[in-house]
Design an enzyme around this catalytic site. Structure first.
Site, PDB file in Angstrom:
ATOM      1  N   PHE A 159      27.573 102.682  46.110  1.00  0.00           N
ATOM      2  CA  PHE A 159      28.808 101.917  46.298  1.00  0.00           C
ATOM      3  C   PHE A 159      29.635 102.606  47.391  1.00  0.00           C
ATOM      4  O   PHE A 159      30.797 102.949  47.210  1.00  0.00           O
ATOM      5  CB  PHE A 159      29.632 101.836  45.003  1.00  0.00           C
ATOM      6  CG  PHE A 159      28.867 101.312  43.817  1.00  0.00           C
ATOM      7  CD1 PHE A 159      28.670  99.945  43.649  1.00  0.00           C
ATOM      8  CD2 PHE A 159      28.342 102.176  42.868  1.00  0.00           C
ATOM      9  CE1 PHE A 159      27.968  99.449  42.547  1.00  0.00           C
ATOM     10  CE2 PHE A 159      27.640 101.696  41.767  1.00  0.00           C
ATOM     11  CZ  PHE A 159      27.453 100.330  41.600  1.00  0.00           C
TER      12      PHE A 159
ATOM     13  N   ASP B 201      25.290 100.102  49.614  1.00  0.00           N
ATOM     14  CA  ASP B 201      26.310  99.130  49.213  1.00  0.00           C
ATOM     15  C   ASP B 201      25.691  97.749  49.356  1.00  0.00           C
ATOM     16  O   ASP B 201      24.859  97.520  50.245  1.00  0.00           O
ATOM     17  CB  ASP B 201      27.545  99.248  50.124  1.00  0.00           C
ATOM     18  CG  ASP B 201      28.785  98.611  49.508  1.00  0.00           C
ATOM     19  OD1 ASP B 201      29.671  99.359  49.064  1.00  0.00           O
ATOM     20  OD2 ASP B 201      28.855  97.365  49.468  1.00  0.00           O
ATOM     21  N   SER B 202      26.089  96.816  48.485  1.00  0.00           N
ATOM     22  CA  SER B 202      25.489  95.483  48.569  1.00  0.00           C
ATOM     23  C   SER B 202      26.062  94.678  49.734  1.00  0.00           C
ATOM     24  O   SER B 202      25.498  93.662  50.122  1.00  0.00           O
ATOM     25  CB  SER B 202      25.706  94.731  47.253  1.00  0.00           C
ATOM     26  OG  SER B 202      27.084  94.647  46.987  1.00  0.00           O
TER      27      SER B 202
ATOM     28  N   ALA C 241      21.709  98.284  52.773  1.00  0.00           N
ATOM     29  CA  ALA C 241      22.468  97.175  52.195  1.00  0.00           C
ATOM     30  C   ALA C 241      21.643  96.623  51.042  1.00  0.00           C
ATOM     31  O   ALA C 241      20.702  95.858  51.253  1.00  0.00           O
ATOM     32  CB  ALA C 241      22.712  96.099  53.251  1.00  0.00           C
TER      33      ALA C 241
ATOM     34  N   ASP D 126      30.566 105.109  42.529  1.00  0.00           N
ATOM     35  CA  ASP D 126      31.965 104.671  42.624  1.00  0.00           C
ATOM     36  C   ASP D 126      32.012 103.139  42.651  1.00  0.00           C
ATOM     37  O   ASP D 126      32.319 102.533  43.687  1.00  0.00           O
ATOM     38  CB  ASP D 126      32.603 105.269  43.885  1.00  0.00           C
ATOM     39  CG  ASP D 126      34.083 104.943  43.991  1.00  0.00           C
ATOM     40  OD1 ASP D 126      34.711 104.638  42.958  1.00  0.00           O
ATOM     41  OD2 ASP D 126      34.627 104.989  45.119  1.00  0.00           O
TER      42      ASP D 126
ATOM     43  N   CYS E  33      37.464 102.653  38.408  1.00  0.00           N
ATOM     44  CA  CYS E  33      38.813 102.343  38.898  1.00  0.00           C
ATOM     45  C   CYS E  33      39.406 101.157  38.136  1.00  0.00           C
ATOM     46  O   CYS E  33      40.405 100.589  38.550  1.00  0.00           O
ATOM     47  CB  CYS E  33      38.787 102.062  40.398  1.00  0.00           C
ATOM     48  SG  CYS E  33      37.715 100.701  40.850  1.00  0.00           S
TER      49      CYS E  33
HETATM   50  N1  SAH Z   1      33.221 104.713  47.393  1.00  0.00           N
HETATM   51  C1  SAH Z   1      33.896 103.821  48.308  1.00  0.00           C
HETATM   52  C2  SAH Z   1      34.633 102.710  47.605  1.00  0.00           C
HETATM   53  C3  SAH Z   1      33.779 101.843  46.714  1.00  0.00           C
HETATM   54  S1  SAH Z   1      34.432 100.263  46.400  1.00  0.00           S
HETATM   55  C4  SAH Z   1      34.818 104.638  49.202  1.00  0.00           C
HETATM   56  O1  SAH Z   1      34.936 105.848  49.013  1.00  0.00           O
HETATM   57  O2  SAH Z   1      35.404 104.066  50.126  1.00  0.00           O
HETATM   58  C5  SAH Z   1      33.127  99.478  45.625  1.00  0.00           C
HETATM   59  C6  SAH Z   1      32.004  99.009  46.538  1.00  0.00           C
HETATM   60  O3  SAH Z   1      30.954  98.506  45.709  1.00  0.00           O
HETATM   61  C7  SAH Z   1      32.346  97.881  47.483  1.00  0.00           C
HETATM   62  O4  SAH Z   1      32.133  98.299  48.802  1.00  0.00           O
HETATM   63  C8  SAH Z   1      31.385  96.741  47.123  1.00  0.00           C
HETATM   64  O5  SAH Z   1      30.870  96.052  48.274  1.00  0.00           O
HETATM   65  C9  SAH Z   1      30.271  97.470  46.414  1.00  0.00           C
HETATM   66  N2  SAH Z   1      29.498  96.689  45.437  1.00  0.00           N
HETATM   67  C10 SAH Z   1      29.931  95.764  44.572  1.00  0.00           C
HETATM   68  N3  SAH Z   1      28.926  95.329  43.794  1.00  0.00           N
HETATM   69  C11 SAH Z   1      27.821  96.018  44.156  1.00  0.00           C
HETATM   70  C12 SAH Z   1      26.454  96.030  43.718  1.00  0.00           C
HETATM   71  N4  SAH Z   1      26.046  95.258  42.725  1.00  0.00           N
HETATM   72  N5  SAH Z   1      25.604  96.876  44.319  1.00  0.00           N
HETATM   73  C13 SAH Z   1      26.007  97.670  45.346  1.00  0.00           C
HETATM   74  N6  SAH Z   1      27.273  97.696  45.792  1.00  0.00           N
HETATM   75  C14 SAH Z   1      28.175  96.875  45.222  1.00  0.00           C
END
Ligand code: SAH
Length: 394
Positions: A229, A251-252, A278, A298, A338
């Site tokens: 994430f 990240d997705s 991705a 996260d 969060c």
């Molecule tokens: N760690 C980051 C903030 C994370 S916010 C930082 O330090 O800036 C959460 C992220 O999770 C987002 O970017 C969102 O695109 C991603 N996300 C949401 N669902 C997801 C999934 N199923 N698999 C992977 N990423 C995902």
């Protein structure tokens, strides 16, 4: 202008007497006048006793309190509040630094300004209204911000399209309310980032992880890091600066991954230690090997409302269980939530269940939270939303 008056039901004034900044709709007995959503209203308790003044809104939280004194909410009021917020950030050593120009200037209730978020990226303020009242006040707020920050402020980007109540039909549009000629590189603890406040999530960057990223840097030396994430790669560059051997960011969102790659190039051009993917988190975790010895989890808020809490806790358990199963012996896991509705105990319980399921020996090294530029109003404990655990997995 006189404000409309709201009278509370008997015994419903307790929370306001303890300075809690919300009035729930169920606490209101009568309303004198006909306030529009977003108007300023005065709250009265037993024996017509004045309690507070705040923004009126239709919904479960009916009033967000701006002051517990009987005062006008005018230009001077906003300027004083924003000056106080800026003074605190200077006292924290966050504002006015060469190697850091990224910080949260206003954190809603934590700065006694419920419904308002302002993040600073270099000389640009990204302002987000979460209440109709703050939306109406936006131009006054810009003037107050100019007054409070002087030359430090060159642009204000207003980004409330998705944070305002949809039913209020405000037709809010994102855009610059001041300036617009913008440098889009921000600096956090000496590391550079492109911040896309126009199209990115939240105000463009997750400012709240600054200190936790620094802690990760401290543990990164010689490790294989998975930043799950990753969004725009925040934890990844800190891991690289800390001397990680390999860093994988996942990240997705393809857009987030594109920005992560750009940000790596900005800080470590041509560095082959980093690769970004991705991909969906669960898919990646299921098929990944057991090579990582520093993992960051996260995820986005799994629970936005109380009624989905159970599912959210299951989600945290499942996610952490895979990490516990696959992390190398001697590995370190940084795991976060969060979600405001998931409290510290619930989150810890979910992570605890995941650890037990993996049968690994797990110890808590650090308990993390949001940094000081996201202060928690002591009368509004709900403001403590970011929870993190750093775990040592044998
Ligand atoms: N760690 C980051 C903030 C994370 S916010 C930082 O330090 O800036 C959460 C992220 O999770 C987002 O970017 C969102 O695109 C991603 N996300 C949401 N669902 C997801 C999934 N199923 N698999 C992977 N990423 C995902």
């Amino acid at each position: 202008m006189n404000y409309c008056k709201l009278f509370l039901k008997p015994k419903k004034e307790e929370s306001l007497l303890r300075f809690h900044p919300w009035v729930f709709s169920g606490a209101i007995e009568t309303i004198e006048g006909n306030p529009r959503e977003g108007d300023l209203v005065e709250i009265y308790g037993t024996n017509n006793r004045f309690l507070a003044v705040g923004h009126y809104q239709i919904g479960s939280i009916a009033v967000r309190i701006l002051s517990f004194r009987q005062e006008k909410i005018d230009a001077g009021f906003w300027t004083n509040k924003l000056k106080a917020a800026y003074t605190l950030r200077k006292a924290l050593g966050l504002a006015g630094r060469v190697d850091n120009n990224t910080f949260r200037l206003v954190h809603g209730e934590g700065d006694n300004l419920p419904g308002l978020i302002i993040d600073m990226y270099a000389h640009t303020a990204v302002m987000q209204a979460h209440s109709v009242g703050m939306h109406y006040a936006r131009h006054e707020l810009v003037e107050a911000l100019k007054e409070a920050m002087g030359d430090e402020l060159k642009n204000v980007y207003y980004k409330s399209e998705t944070t305002l109540p949809y039913k209020a039909e405000l037709n809010s549009e994102n855009g610059y309310l001041y300036g617009g000629d913008v440098e889009d590189v921000a600096i956090e603890n000496g590391l550079k980032f492109y911040v896309d406040w126009q199209k990115g999530q939240k105000t463009g960057f997750f400012v709240d992880q600054r200190e936790n990223r620094s802690l990760l840097e401290y543990y990164a030396k010689g490790r294989s890091v998975l930043n799950m994430f990753c969004y725009t790669g925040g934890f990844s560059f800190y891991a690289m600066r800390g001397g990680a051997e390999v860093v994988h960011s996942v990240d997705s969102s393809a857009k987030a991954i594109a920005l992560t790659n750009k940000n790596v190039e900005l800080n470590y051009p041509g560095d082959s230690r980093h690769t970004a993917y991705a991909e969906d988190a669960f898919k990646y975790l299921d098929k990944m090997g057991e090579n990582y010895d520093l993992i960051v989890l996260d995820p986005p808020a799994f629970a936005k409302h109380k009624n989905v809490l159970r599912n959210a806790l299951q989600g945290y358990r499942k996610l952490n269980a895979i990490a516990f199963e696959k992390i190398r012996p001697g590995g370190i896991l940084f795991t976060f939530s969060c979600s405001q509705v998931v409290n510290k105990e619930n989150f810890r319980l979910a992570v605890f269940s995941a650890a037990a399921q993996s049968k690994r020996n797990v110890r808590i090294l650090h308990q993390l939270t949001q940094p000081a530029d996201h202060p928690v109003n002591i009368y509004h404990p709900e403001g403590e939303y970011l929870k993190g655990l750093v775990l040592y997995v044998e």
